[in-house]
Design an enzyme around this catalytic site. Structure first.
Site, PDB file in Angstrom:
ATOM      1  N   GLY A   1     -17.209   1.299  -3.072  1.00  0.00           N
ATOM      2  CA  GLY A   1     -18.058   2.487  -3.109  1.00  0.00           C
ATOM      3  C   GLY A   1     -19.358   2.313  -3.857  1.00  0.00           C
ATOM      4  O   GLY A   1     -20.253   3.173  -3.775  1.00  0.00           O
TER       5      GLY A   1
ATOM      6  N   SER B   1     -13.371  -4.618   1.177  1.00  0.00           N
ATOM      7  CA  SER B   1     -14.317  -4.031   0.217  1.00  0.00           C
ATOM      8  C   SER B   1     -15.775  -4.300   0.605  1.00  0.00           C
ATOM      9  O   SER B   1     -16.587  -4.698  -0.239  1.00  0.00           O
ATOM     10  CB  SER B   1     -14.050  -4.547  -1.203  1.00  0.00           C
ATOM     11  OG  SER B   1     -12.813  -4.084  -1.684  1.00  0.00           O
TER      12      SER B   1
ATOM     13  N   TYR C   1       0.826  -1.209   0.000  1.00  0.00           N
ATOM     14  CA  TYR C   1       0.000   0.000   0.000  1.00  0.00           C
ATOM     15  C   TYR C   1       0.858   1.256   0.000  1.00  0.00           C
ATOM     16  O   TYR C   1       1.964   1.244   0.519  1.00  0.00           O
ATOM     17  CB  TYR C   1      -0.885   0.023   1.256  1.00  0.00           C
ATOM     18  CG  TYR C   1      -1.965  -1.020   1.306  1.00  0.00           C
ATOM     19  CD1 TYR C   1      -2.308  -1.785   0.192  1.00  0.00           C
ATOM     20  CD2 TYR C   1      -2.650  -1.264   2.496  1.00  0.00           C
ATOM     21  CE1 TYR C   1      -3.302  -2.750   0.272  1.00  0.00           C
ATOM     22  CE2 TYR C   1      -3.647  -2.224   2.580  1.00  0.00           C
ATOM     23  CZ  TYR C   1      -3.971  -2.966   1.472  1.00  0.00           C
ATOM     24  OH  TYR C   1      -4.951  -3.913   1.540  1.00  0.00           O
TER      25      TYR C   1
ATOM     26  N   LEU D   1     -21.882   0.422  -3.241  1.00  0.00           N
ATOM     27  CA  LEU D   1     -23.049   0.291  -2.362  1.00  0.00           C
ATOM     28  C   LEU D   1     -23.460   1.603  -1.685  1.00  0.00           C
ATOM     29  O   LEU D   1     -24.523   1.664  -1.070  1.00  0.00           O
ATOM     30  CB  LEU D   1     -22.800  -0.807  -1.324  1.00  0.00           C
ATOM     31  CG  LEU D   1     -22.842  -2.229  -1.892  1.00  0.00           C
ATOM     32  CD1 LEU D   1     -22.210  -3.233  -0.927  1.00  0.00           C
ATOM     33  CD2 LEU D   1     -24.267  -2.635  -2.223  1.00  0.00           C
ATOM     34  N   THR D   2     -22.647   2.632  -1.811  1.00  0.00           N
ATOM     35  CA  THR D   2     -23.086   3.945  -1.319  1.00  0.00           C
ATOM     36  C   THR D   2     -24.154   4.544  -2.221  1.00  0.00           C
ATOM     37  O   THR D   2     -24.908   5.426  -1.800  1.00  0.00           O
ATOM     38  CB  THR D   2     -21.918   4.947  -1.267  1.00  0.00           C
ATOM     39  OG1 THR D   2     -21.484   5.247  -2.606  1.00  0.00           O
ATOM     40  CG2 THR D   2     -20.755   4.404  -0.448  1.00  0.00           C
ATOM     41  N   GLY D   3     -24.182   4.102  -3.470  1.00  0.00           N
ATOM     42  CA  GLY D   3     -25.091   4.676  -4.449  1.00  0.00           C
ATOM     43  C   GLY D   3     -24.520   5.868  -5.192  1.00  0.00           C
ATOM     44  O   GLY D   3     -25.156   6.409  -6.096  1.00  0.00           O
ATOM     45  N   LYS D   4     -23.289   6.270  -4.858  1.00  0.00           N
ATOM     46  CA  LYS D   4     -22.744   7.503  -5.439  1.00  0.00           C
ATOM     47  C   LYS D   4     -22.409   7.376  -6.924  1.00  0.00           C
ATOM     48  O   LYS D   4     -22.225   8.400  -7.609  1.00  0.00           O
ATOM     49  CB  LYS D   4     -21.517   7.969  -4.662  1.00  0.00           C
ATOM     50  CG  LYS D   4     -20.307   7.031  -4.741  1.00  0.00           C
ATOM     51  CD  LYS D   4     -19.182   7.539  -3.837  1.00  0.00           C
ATOM     52  CE  LYS D   4     -17.981   6.606  -3.840  1.00  0.00           C
ATOM     53  NZ  LYS D   4     -16.930   7.075  -2.902  1.00  0.00           N
TER      54      LYS D   4
END
Length: 347
Positions: A241, A236, A53, A243-246
């Site tokens: 991301g 994950s 990372y 599932l945030t709907g963004k």
């Protein structure tokens, strides 16, 4: 938020785990240190990282920077290392970033661990994980073309070599527990068998992808985990991301993961957006925040799970922390299972 078993070790960890993979790229060192302070203040007691990372993207010149950022926090906060359990990982075979072309062996295990300890400014890590197996993995959307390796004798010999290195590291006080990532049921079972047969460190956790959109763990690995006392570290849990709907309706927010990795590592599919829309309808129907719902789902499974959440910003982290005590009703869980049956494995 609860404390759950750390494998069969007799120790516990919180069922929410602070992820760090964007620290050094999307997240600055100052913001990362604020996230450490906020997570520990909220009661979270496990932090996950890796020698490779930060990501988005992974580059040879940035390898180790996330561990260095955590190490700088440790150095600036003497006496606080014991407040949390630290998990990191040794990278496996790769073409471009950490020890290119070299598999995980007893020798590379020892070399990589020493490097991580230096960067982390600590004498030990609580969980030392193999980031992915030498023989390959079906994780990261590779299940569509996965071809198992057949050289069983060589695989087993390598496993024993690595476990003996783990035993030496544990004896030296450098690691407390041995762990896996991106593993299969067969692989995990054989690591466990070798440990039992030769009195070597036992697998305590397995870090695999797990979310409402990725539920491969639910069958064989879940049964193995329950019977053998292995805890899932779910990565994950927000499906990068989705599932945030963004990202619905073609949206790509500035600075988001999709703006940097357009296909979200193979997760961006038409079926995924259809599944997300169905999950968002469940959240609206029950008056739930979709982030809180998605994370709460992962920790309410019938097997031990600590869910690894990542936050690019302080505000995102606070939003996650605000929902850490969310408990989903049986009705919500039934609705989520119904969506899963209608939209299985959407990527």
């Amino acid at each position: 938020m609860r404390s759950i078993p750390l494998g069969s070790s007799g120790e516990t960890i919180t069922d929410y785990c602070l992820g760090t993979m964007t620290w050094g790229t999307q997240t600055s060192e100052a913001d990362a240190h604020r996230q450490m302070d906020m997570a520990l203040a909220a009661g979270i007691d496990v932090v996950d990282t890796a020698e490779m990372y930060p990501v988005n993207p992974v580059k040879a010149e940035t390898v180790g920077q996330t561990e260095t950022i955590i190490g700088n926090w440790n150095g600036a906060n003497p006496g606080r290392r014991g407040e949390y359990k630290l998990a990191t990982k040794i990278s496996g075979l790769n073409d471009a970033f950490v020890r290119p072309g070299q598999p995980i062996t007893g020798a590379t295990f020892a070399e990589a661990l020493d490097g991580s300890l230096r960067r982390l400014q600590t004498d030990y890590v609580d969980l030392y994980q193999l980031h992915w197996p030498n023989r390959g993995s079906y994780m990261f959307r590779q299940h569509w073309t996965y071809a198992p390796k057949a050289d069983r004798a060589a695989i087993i010999a390598n496993m024993r070599d690595v476990l003996e290195a783990a035993a030496a590291a544990r004896k030296a006080g450098k690691i407390r527990h041995f762990a896996l990532s991106n593993e299969s049921a067969w692989g995990t079972a054989n690591w466990l068998r070798l440990a039992e047969d030769h009195d070597l460190p036992r697998v305590q956790t397995i870090q695999n992808e797990y979310s409402l959109l990725c539920r491969m763990y639910d069958t064989d690995l879940a049964e193995l985990a329950v019977q053998e006392g292995v805890t899932l570290l779910a990565f994950s849990p927000m499906a990068a991301g989705l599932l945030t709907g963004k990202y619905q309706a073609g949206a790509v927010p500035d600075g988001s993961r999709m703006s940097l990795t357009p296909d979200l590592g193979g997760r961006k599919t038409a079926r995924a957006f259809e599944a997300v829309a169905a999950y968002l309808r469940v959240a609206r129907r029950h008056g739930l925040d979709p982030v809180h719902m998605a994370l709460a789902f992962t920790v309410q499974r019938p097997f031990a799970v600590s869910t690894i959440f990542g936050a690019t910003t302080r505000d995102q982290l606070q939003h996650i922390l605000d929902g850490r005590d969310t408990v989903l009703s049986d009705e919500v869980l039934a609705d989520l299972d119904e969506v899963h049956q209608a939209h299985p494995l959407p990527y």
